[in-house]
Motif scaffolding. Structure first.
Motif, PDB file in Angstrom:
ATOM      1  N   SER A  59       0.822  -1.219   0.000  1.00  0.00           N
ATOM      2  CA  SER A  59       0.000   0.000   0.000  1.00  0.00           C
ATOM      3  C   SER A  59       0.850   1.260   0.000  1.00  0.00           C
ATOM      4  CB  SER A  59      -0.930   0.008   1.217  1.00  0.00           C
ATOM      5  OG  SER A  59      -0.233   0.352   2.406  1.00  0.00           O
ATOM      6  N   GLN A  60       2.121   1.122   0.418  1.00  0.00           N
ATOM      7  CA  GLN A  60       3.019   2.270   0.465  1.00  0.00           C
ATOM      8  C   GLN A  60       4.050   2.235  -0.667  1.00  0.00           C
ATOM      9  OE1 GLN A  60       3.225   5.006   2.810  1.00  0.00           O
ATOM     10  NE2 GLN A  60       1.094   4.365   3.056  1.00  0.00           N
ATOM     11  N   GLY A  61       3.763   1.411  -1.685  1.00  0.00           N
ATOM     12  CA  GLY A  61       4.562   1.471  -2.898  1.00  0.00           C
ATOM     13  C   GLY A  61       5.538   0.344  -3.129  1.00  0.00           C
ATOM     14  N   ALA A  62       5.676  -0.588  -2.189  1.00  0.00           N
ATOM     15  CA  ALA A  62       6.572  -1.725  -2.411  1.00  0.00           C
ATOM     16  C   ALA A  62       5.889  -2.721  -3.342  1.00  0.00           C
ATOM     17  CB  ALA A  62       6.920  -2.401  -1.082  1.00  0.00           C
ATOM     18  N   SER A  63       6.561  -3.168  -4.376  1.00  0.00           N
ATOM     19  CA  SER A  63       5.984  -4.158  -5.275  1.00  0.00           C
ATOM     20  C   SER A  63       6.109  -5.545  -4.656  1.00  0.00           C
ATOM     21  CB  SER A  63       6.685  -4.126  -6.632  1.00  0.00           C
ATOM     22  OG  SER A  63       8.056  -4.430  -6.505  1.00  0.00           O
ATOM     23  N   VAL A  64       5.197  -6.425  -5.033  1.00  0.00           N
ATOM     24  CA  VAL A  64       5.168  -7.770  -4.460  1.00  0.00           C
ATOM     25  C   VAL A  64       6.484  -8.501  -4.704  1.00  0.00           C
ATOM     26  CG1 VAL A  64       4.016 -10.020  -4.581  1.00  0.00           C
ATOM     27  CG2 VAL A  64       2.654  -7.920  -4.629  1.00  0.00           C
ATOM     28  N   ASP A  65       7.025  -8.372  -5.911  1.00  0.00           N
ATOM     29  CA  ASP A  65       8.266  -9.088  -6.224  1.00  0.00           C
ATOM     30  C   ASP A  65       9.441  -8.559  -5.415  1.00  0.00           C
ATOM     31  OD1 ASP A  65       7.647  -6.869  -8.138  1.00  0.00           O
ATOM     32  OD2 ASP A  65       9.736  -7.165  -8.696  1.00  0.00           O
ATOM     33  N   ARG A  66       9.441  -7.261  -5.078  1.00  0.00           N
ATOM     34  CA  ARG A  66      10.528  -6.688  -4.273  1.00  0.00           C
ATOM     35  C   ARG A  66      10.485  -7.169  -2.821  1.00  0.00           C
ATOM     36  NH1 ARG A  66      14.610  -6.152  -6.692  1.00  0.00           N
ATOM     37  NH2 ARG A  66      13.484  -7.767  -7.839  1.00  0.00           N
ATOM     38  N   LEU A  67       9.390  -7.835  -2.456  1.00  0.00           N
ATOM     39  CA  LEU A  67       9.273  -8.402  -1.115  1.00  0.00           C
ATOM     40  C   LEU A  67       9.615  -9.888  -1.098  1.00  0.00           C
ATOM     41  CD1 LEU A  67       6.044  -6.538   0.003  1.00  0.00           C
ATOM     42  CD2 LEU A  67       8.409  -6.032   0.638  1.00  0.00           C
ATOM     43  N   GLY A  68      10.230 -10.348  -2.187  1.00  0.00           N
ATOM     44  CA  GLY A  68      10.727 -11.716  -2.223  1.00  0.00           C
ATOM     45  C   GLY A  68       9.721 -12.764  -2.646  1.00  0.00           C
ATOM     46  N   ILE A  69       8.561 -12.344  -3.137  1.00  0.00           N
ATOM     47  CA  ILE A  69       7.518 -13.288  -3.546  1.00  0.00           C
ATOM     48  C   ILE A  69       7.710 -13.620  -5.016  1.00  0.00           C
ATOM     49  CG2 ILE A  69       5.036 -13.629  -3.796  1.00  0.00           C
ATOM     50  CD1 ILE A  69       4.709 -11.709  -1.405  1.00  0.00           C
ATOM     51  N   ALA A  70       7.840 -14.905  -5.303  1.00  0.00           N
ATOM     52  CA  ALA A  70       8.172 -15.347  -6.653  1.00  0.00           C
ATOM     53  C   ALA A  70       6.910 -15.545  -7.499  1.00  0.00           C
ATOM     54  CB  ALA A  70       8.953 -16.656  -6.597  1.00  0.00           C
ATOM     55  N   PRO A  71       6.996 -15.305  -8.803  1.00  0.00           N
ATOM     56  CA  PRO A  71       5.856 -15.578  -9.687  1.00  0.00           C
ATOM     57  C   PRO A  71       5.606 -17.077  -9.800  1.00  0.00           C
ATOM     58  CG  PRO A  71       7.785 -14.967 -10.974  1.00  0.00           C
ATOM     59  CD  PRO A  71       8.153 -14.753  -9.535  1.00  0.00           C
ATOM     60  N   VAL A  72       4.372 -17.441 -10.132  1.00  0.00           N
ATOM     61  CA  VAL A  72       4.036 -18.860 -10.239  1.00  0.00           C
ATOM     62  C   VAL A  72       4.650 -19.498 -11.475  1.00  0.00           C
ATOM     63  CG1 VAL A  72       1.932 -18.736  -8.877  1.00  0.00           C
ATOM     64  CG2 VAL A  72       1.826 -18.219 -11.320  1.00  0.00           C
ATOM     65  N   ASP A  73       4.870 -18.716 -12.512  1.00  0.00           N
ATOM     66  CA  ASP A  73       5.457 -19.227 -13.750  1.00  0.00           C
ATOM     67  C   ASP A  73       6.974 -19.048 -13.714  1.00  0.00           C
ATOM     68  OD1 ASP A  73       6.211 -19.951 -16.272  1.00  0.00           O
ATOM     69  OD2 ASP A  73       4.964 -18.475 -17.329  1.00  0.00           O
ATOM     70  N   PRO A  74       7.736 -20.139 -13.676  1.00  0.00           N
ATOM     71  CA  PRO A  74       9.197 -20.009 -13.624  1.00  0.00           C
ATOM     72  C   PRO A  74       9.772 -19.260 -14.820  1.00  0.00           C
ATOM     73  CG  PRO A  74       8.504 -22.264 -13.149  1.00  0.00           C
ATOM     74  CD  PRO A  74       7.300 -21.542 -13.645  1.00  0.00           C
ATOM     75  N   ALA A  75       9.029 -19.237 -15.922  1.00  0.00           N
ATOM     76  CA  ALA A  75       9.512 -18.541 -17.118  1.00  0.00           C
ATOM     77  C   ALA A  75       9.127 -17.058 -17.130  1.00  0.00           C
ATOM     78  CB  ALA A  75       8.962 -19.225 -18.364  1.00  0.00           C
ATOM     79  N   SER A  76       8.485 -16.590 -16.076  1.00  0.00           N
ATOM     80  CA  SER A  76       8.047 -15.203 -16.018  1.00  0.00           C
ATOM     81  C   SER A  76       9.238 -14.250 -16.108  1.00  0.00           C
ATOM     82  CB  SER A  76       7.280 -14.950 -14.714  1.00  0.00           C
ATOM     83  OG  SER A  76       7.006 -13.580 -14.548  1.00  0.00           O
ATOM     84  N   THR A  77       8.998 -13.089 -16.696  1.00  0.00           N
ATOM     85  CA  THR A  77      10.038 -12.064 -16.773  1.00  0.00           C
ATOM     86  C   THR A  77      10.171 -11.287 -15.461  1.00  0.00           C
ATOM     87  OG1 THR A  77       8.452 -10.484 -17.690  1.00  0.00           O
ATOM     88  CG2 THR A  77       9.732 -11.799 -19.263  1.00  0.00           C
ATOM     89  N   VAL A  78       9.227 -11.507 -14.535  1.00  0.00           N
ATOM     90  CA  VAL A  78       9.290 -10.865 -13.224  1.00  0.00           C
ATOM     91  C   VAL A  78      10.320 -11.599 -12.376  1.00  0.00           C
ATOM     92  CG1 VAL A  78       8.026 -10.302 -11.117  1.00  0.00           C
ATOM     93  CG2 VAL A  78       6.891 -10.116 -13.342  1.00  0.00           C
ATOM     94  N   VAL A  79      11.319 -10.888 -11.912  1.00  0.00           N
ATOM     95  CA  VAL A  79      12.382 -11.494 -11.108  1.00  0.00           C
ATOM     96  C   VAL A  79      12.241 -11.008  -9.671  1.00  0.00           C
ATOM     97  CG1 VAL A  79      14.858 -11.763 -10.778  1.00  0.00           C
ATOM     98  CG2 VAL A  79      13.905 -11.581 -13.096  1.00  0.00           C
ATOM     99  N   PRO A  80      11.940 -11.904  -8.735  1.00  0.00           N
ATOM    100  CA  PRO A  80      11.765 -11.462  -7.351  1.00  0.00           C
ATOM    101  C   PRO A  80      13.098 -11.087  -6.715  1.00  0.00           C
ATOM    102  CG  PRO A  80      11.716 -13.846  -7.471  1.00  0.00           C
ATOM    103  CD  PRO A  80      11.764 -13.350  -8.899  1.00  0.00           C
ATOM    104  N   GLU A  81      13.015 -10.309  -5.662  1.00  0.00           N
ATOM    105  CA  GLU A  81      14.202  -9.960  -4.894  1.00  0.00           C
ATOM    106  C   GLU A  81      14.874 -11.240  -4.387  1.00  0.00           C
ATOM    107  OE1 GLU A  81      17.174  -8.581  -3.623  1.00  0.00           O
ATOM    108  OE2 GLU A  81      15.861  -6.836  -3.886  1.00  0.00           O
ATOM    109  N   GLN A  82      16.134 -11.400  -4.698  1.00  0.00           N
ATOM    110  CA  GLN A  82      16.854 -12.615  -4.332  1.00  0.00           C
ATOM    111  C   GLN A  82      17.575 -12.492  -2.991  1.00  0.00           C
ATOM    112  OE1 GLN A  82      16.765 -15.493  -6.395  1.00  0.00           O
ATOM    113  NE2 GLN A  82      15.175 -14.228  -7.357  1.00  0.00           N
ATOM    114  N   ASP A  83      17.782 -11.294  -2.523  1.00  0.00           N
ATOM    115  CA  ASP A  83      18.548 -11.078  -1.301  1.00  0.00           C
ATOM    116  C   ASP A  83      17.586 -10.938  -0.117  1.00  0.00           C
ATOM    117  OD1 ASP A  83      20.214 -10.379   0.748  1.00  0.00           O
ATOM    118  OD2 ASP A  83      20.932  -8.511  -0.161  1.00  0.00           O
ATOM    119  N   PRO A  84      17.496 -11.946   0.767  1.00  0.00           N
ATOM    120  CA  PRO A  84      16.553 -11.850   1.886  1.00  0.00           C
ATOM    121  C   PRO A  84      16.875 -10.703   2.826  1.00  0.00           C
ATOM    122  CG  PRO A  84      18.039 -13.724   2.164  1.00  0.00           C
ATOM    123  CD  PRO A  84      18.248 -13.216   0.782  1.00  0.00           C
ATOM    124  N   ARG A  85      18.141 -10.331   2.906  1.00  0.00           N
ATOM    125  CA  ARG A  85      18.503  -9.211   3.762  1.00  0.00           C
ATOM    126  C   ARG A  85      17.904  -7.903   3.225  1.00  0.00           C
ATOM    127  NH1 ARG A  85      22.529  -8.578   7.749  1.00  0.00           N
ATOM    128  NH2 ARG A  85      23.332 -10.671   7.292  1.00  0.00           N
TER     129      ARG A  85
END
Length: 492
Positions: free
Chosen positions: A88-114
């Motif tokens: 709600s404050q502008g963080a995208s879902v992928d930037r919170l480490g949540i991966a897309p359901v399709d492994p071939a998706s062009t959306v790349v989630p944040e890989q660094d848990p820190r």
């Protein structure tokens, strides 16, 4: 319920910093006389075991007993309350480490848990006044021994402390299960689940501590994407070819029997509407056969069939004794693009208005006085507590009013629940608290908050001379421990 941290590490504070401590009176009433009574009542419930009869912690987690992942994976990614606030404050879902359901998706989630953890910590102020703040404070301080509040400056120190703790045996799932003093935990499982992990747990002596819950929702909505594939999963699990409406009902009965044999206490139904109107058999046959043949039923037909199937689920519960839970009134996955990219339960659930009096009438007329039937009804529409749900639970012996759920499991939401339902339904036509969480480490925090709010409400009745203190204390113990066990006892 244990509140002592199992942590064996000492938190390293910066020089001169004072340790973060939680006030022992948090969430208790502000009025001094009421607070004194609330303290006394709460002291009688705070150490009671946890009865967690509705939740989404997977049996696999307890069965495999593997170390949890990193702090972000444990505390941020699975917590949809936390995630939705950051979004709600502008963080995208992928930037919170949540991966897309399709492994071939062009959306790349944040890989660094820190990096995910830092985003949460630097946004700590966003959670002021929310139940998420209370739960997370409890987890960090009481469970993990964190000694400073999250912030951009403290994020890495907290992460390192949590990461070290999660590598120790004291923070494996079964050790935490014991340190939280969980007496019983119910998972939520699809109708076709093989229940392998529950079988493993039963063989290890955990069969009465972790039990499944039968969740057939995907099979009851004919217009749901993937419905035909889910029917195939049902067929395989039941070892029965579903080729017609009668074999569909037979397969559902077979799977319910398997859940009962595995220790299940309840079913769980999350329909949009509470309608329970049964259809004539011929019409149910027609609509089901239409869908099975690959022809999409109309929205009206699909909705009528789902209501009909709630009635059928009630009939089956009256036969096999599984408690029937119903929680309508949520439009699931409001953002369809997020649903498509990240999968179910990631697209933001939003409440809608739900009607209960007329919708539940067919079911309650048929089974509301049945000695083998129990219905637990939840809502996230506060307007129906005093108008519809409390009057219904206050007269039909088979019905119980479920605890405040989803957007209402908050301090003021729980307080309003008691204020609007007790005068009609009393305390003993309710179920006690259910935590409904995927975030395992938040379970003791959620139950603790509920016990504090109930202590405060009961304390007000004491200082107003509407209850004696011994009655209030007995009621608090019942709400925290006795009623959940009684509400979810199998009726057969």
């Amino acid at each position: 319920m244990s509140t002592a941290t199992p942590s064996t590490t000492t938190y390293a504070l910066p020089d001169g910093a004072r340790p973060w401590q939680l006030h022992d009176d948090r969430a208790l009433p502000a009025d001094p006389s009421t607070r004194a009574a609330a303290r006394e009542i709460y002291q009688q419930t705070r150490a009671l075991p946890i009865v967690s009869m509705h939740g989404h912690v997977e049996a696999q987690t307890i069965d495999e007993n593997l170390p949890f992942g990193n702090p972000a994976e444990l505390l941020v990614v699975p917590d949809h309350y936390l995630v939705r606030m950051l979004v709600s404050q502008g963080a995208s879902v992928d930037r919170l480490g949540i991966a897309p359901v399709d492994p071939a998706s062009t959306v790349v989630p944040e890989q660094d848990p820190r990096a995910v953890w830092r985003r949460f910590c630097e946004s700590w102020h966003l959670f002021r006044g929310t139940p998420t703040r209370y739960w997370m404070e409890h987890e960090l301080v009481e469970v993990f021994g964190v000694a400073e509040r999250p912030s951009a400056e403290s994020a890495d120190r907290i992460y390192d402390h949590l990461d070290a703790a999660l590598r120790s045996d004291a923070f494996r799932p079964r050790a935490l299960f014991d340190s939280f003093d969980i007496e019983i935990l119910a998972s939520t499982d699809p109708a076709w689940s093989p229940l392998t992990h529950h079988a493993n747990l039963a063989a290890a002596g955990w069969g009465e501590r972790v039990v499944p819950t039968f969740r057939p929702d995907p099979l009851l909505h004919l217009d749901r994407p993937g419905w035909r594939g889910d029917v195939d999963l049902l067929s395989a699990a039941a070892s029965l070819d579903v080729t017609s409406y009668p074999t569909y009902l037979e397969a559902l009965r077979e799977r319910r029997a398997a859940f009962v044999a595995a220790g299940a206490r309840a079913t769980d139904h999350g329909h949009l509407l509470a309608d329970t109107t049964p259809l004539p058999d011929s019409e149910a046959h027609r609509i089901f056969d239409l869908a099975l043949s690959g022809v999409a039923p109309s929205p009206a037909e699909a909705q009528a069939f789902s209501g009909h199937m709630l009635f059928q689920m009630a009939a089956m519960s009256a036969e096999d004794g599984l408690v029937m839970q119903l929680h309508p009134g949520v439009l699931r996955d409001h953002d369809r693009s997020v649903l498509a990219t990240f999968g179910a339960d990631k697209g933001y659930d939003i409440p809608v208005q739900a009607e209960y009096t007329r919708s539940l009438r067919p079911l309650l007329e048929a089974f509301g006085h049945h000695p083998g039937f129990r219905l637990v009804v939840f809502t996230i529409d506060e307007t129906v507590y005093s108008r519809e749900l409390a009057p219904l639970a206050g007269v039909y012996p088979a019905m119980r009013l479920g605890a405040p759920w989803w957007f209402l499991d908050s301090p003021d939401g729980m307080r309003r629940f008691r204020e609007t339902s007790t005068e009609t339904a009393g305390f003993y036509n309710t179920t006690g608290f259910v935590d409904d969480t995927r975030a395992f480490c938040s379970i003791p925090a959620r139950h603790d908050l509920s016990r504090r709010i109930d202590a405060g409400y009961l304390a007000r009745l004491v200082v107003e001379h509407r209850l004696d203190l011994d009655e209030a204390t007995e009621t608090a113990v019942d709400l925290a421990y006795t009623l959940p066990k009684a509400a979810y006892a199998r009726r057969g």
